[in-house]
Design an enzyme around this catalytic site. Sequence first.
Site, PDB file in Angstrom:
ATOM      1  N   ASP A 166      46.892  13.618 -54.796  1.00  0.00           N
ATOM      2  CA  ASP A 166      46.526  12.209 -54.814  1.00  0.00           C
ATOM      3  C   ASP A 166      46.402  11.655 -53.392  1.00  0.00           C
ATOM      4  OD1 ASP A 166      46.222   9.701 -56.391  1.00  0.00           O
ATOM      5  OD2 ASP A 166      47.991   9.106 -55.251  1.00  0.00           O
TER       6      ASP A 166
ATOM      7  N   GLU B 273      41.870  14.435 -54.037  1.00  0.00           N
ATOM      8  CA  GLU B 273      41.360  13.155 -54.557  1.00  0.00           C
ATOM      9  C   GLU B 273      41.021  12.237 -53.380  1.00  0.00           C
ATOM     10  OE1 GLU B 273      41.699   8.917 -55.943  1.00  0.00           O
ATOM     11  OE2 GLU B 273      43.316   9.893 -54.874  1.00  0.00           O
TER      12      GLU B 273
END
Length: 650
Positions: free
Chosen positions: A281, A323
């Site tokens: 992330d 990401e």
Amino acid sequence: MDGIAIYREIAEAVYQQNISTVDLRFQKEWEGKSPDLILLFEQLYGRLEYKGDLFGKLLEVVFNAKANRSEKWRQRDRQKAQSKAWFADHRLVGMSMYTDRFAGQINDISDRLGYLQLLGVNLLHLMPLFESPPHESDGGYAVSNFRKIDAKFGDIEDLQVLTDLLKEKDMYLMLDIVLNHTSHHHEWAQKAIQGDAYFQNFFYFLDSKEEVDEYEASMPEVFPESAPGSFTYIPELQKWVMTVFHQYQWDLNYSNPLVLAAMLENIFFYANLGVDVLRLDAPAFIWKQKGTSCQNLPQAHQILQLIRVCTDLVAPGIALLGEAIVAPRDIMKYFGEGHSQGRECHFAYNATQMALQWDMLATGETQVMLEAQQVLGAKPPNASWITYTRCHDDIGLGYEDDSIRKAGKDPFLHRQYLKDYYSGTFQGSPAKGALFSVNPKTGDARISGSLASLCGLEKAIQEHDYPGVQTAIDKIMLMQAHSFFIGGLPMLFYGDEAGYTNDYSYLKDSSKNYDNRWMHRPIINWEKNKLAGLSGTIENQIFVKTQQLIKIRKAHQVFQDQSNIQWHYHLPNGVAGFERYLNDTVVHCLFNFTAESKIIQLESLFDDTTQFLDLWSNTVFQSTCPINMPSFSFLLLNSSKKMEDNAILE
Ligand code: GLC
């Protein structure tokens, strides 16, 4: 002894101590990869006094994790290694979901696997499952304990049962590791607040507001409306801590190698649970430097490459997904550049193409998208995209101004139009979305809204506009088809397969009402989803068509991602088209993003085939006859000369 020799000596010593726990494959990989590991560590931390000890600590983490990797996952690693790039296989189709909003608890997912299998989905992205404070959670992206499943989902044993079940069914699992920050309730943050200097060094603390201003001068704001600025004052310490996202998400300080070692331990903990794809992330943010945007810095890439070397050693079957939702030129770097090409992330989100699909749908024009292909086409063949139309986040319009200008448009006015169109303020727009994170200082804004609502379904249903409903369904399928065949792993977002429109219930929940991304994160109503099986319903039309797209993708190897794509630049404006090719097979994928029908001259495809089979409608077209493409329709024209590739799907 020179700088590098120290590491070599330590590496050799740690290797010899652990020789009984490593397998043959590791031995081979170690020879090839340990020099990279040393180099990356030296580049990142060579300036530190105790660099040798710190390197030794990192290696211990790696070898312990390897020793803890169970035989069942080692076997799966070996299985995956038999294919050149298992993660780029055309037979993979994913879906992202919130466990609670989709099914309930982790245990309840097993009851829904039949539904997913019926659709054709075989990779599950379960959005963050680890403990997160209920009112300051950011959908689970503010983690207070990386090792404990949040009680609302169940526990770690439940996850283990699920991973075994998925393995049995030949399905795959993707989980997140929230790399950039922890919740302020995480033990490390709590200890830092209590004055523990060791843990204060895990975060970025500044003593003065002046220094905060110096940093913030060059840092873009991520959530300018709900969480302006990038620092939060901590009264207990009379200091400011860096919080790039929400105030309750504290940025980890990777310039401290102990943070990297601790987070690597968490990565391996997830790896050894049997995860197939690890979604890293917000990796663009993991290195900060005053005077810069604190995004996409070279050290962030070195850390990712170091993580890649370590996961290749410990859990070679894992694919890393970075990401990074960043500009097209920056995104390429997440695959690794130069000597490091193919040595960083296996996957990145094709967020640019996703946003450009929305651009084409709103404008009925394709030039901006075609301009952007110059950059996106440079993806290395040994890495792949996650392709998608919607996810749990907003749609950013961060593609380059240059592509917009080259298409003859003014970037500001063009984006303004898109924002007006999707927020529904543009007169005549069928879309019902909302602006997200409006920044009055820069004029920037992103877009929230579900696939169905942005395609006009919500409004058409409300207005009992039957033709409007059909147009919305056509648009939904056009968008999905475009992302399914463009190359990469298609990732559906739960609910989209059954036409879920926006859910406004978040407005009544004080832990969510400051963040309109919740409008497109539905709570699944399984009574509604039953309609997916009832012929003629909206749900059924969308479900069956999505199922059909998946079948087509799985049946044709040509859709495997080997960067085997070539764009068509001679189609009428508003028709996007590319060919996918493999050996003797060529499939021309054409998408009419306009509200008018378009005539396609098959000669413009520069293909000498005499007839094409449209895989979508099972219709044969003669190359001598122009094709009439209705508004918002698509064609998948197979010009394969091999009969078996033309086999009509049941
Ligand atoms: C990622 C997530 C997003 C979250 C952010 C902060 O971008 O996708 O939902 O808000 O990271 O963790």
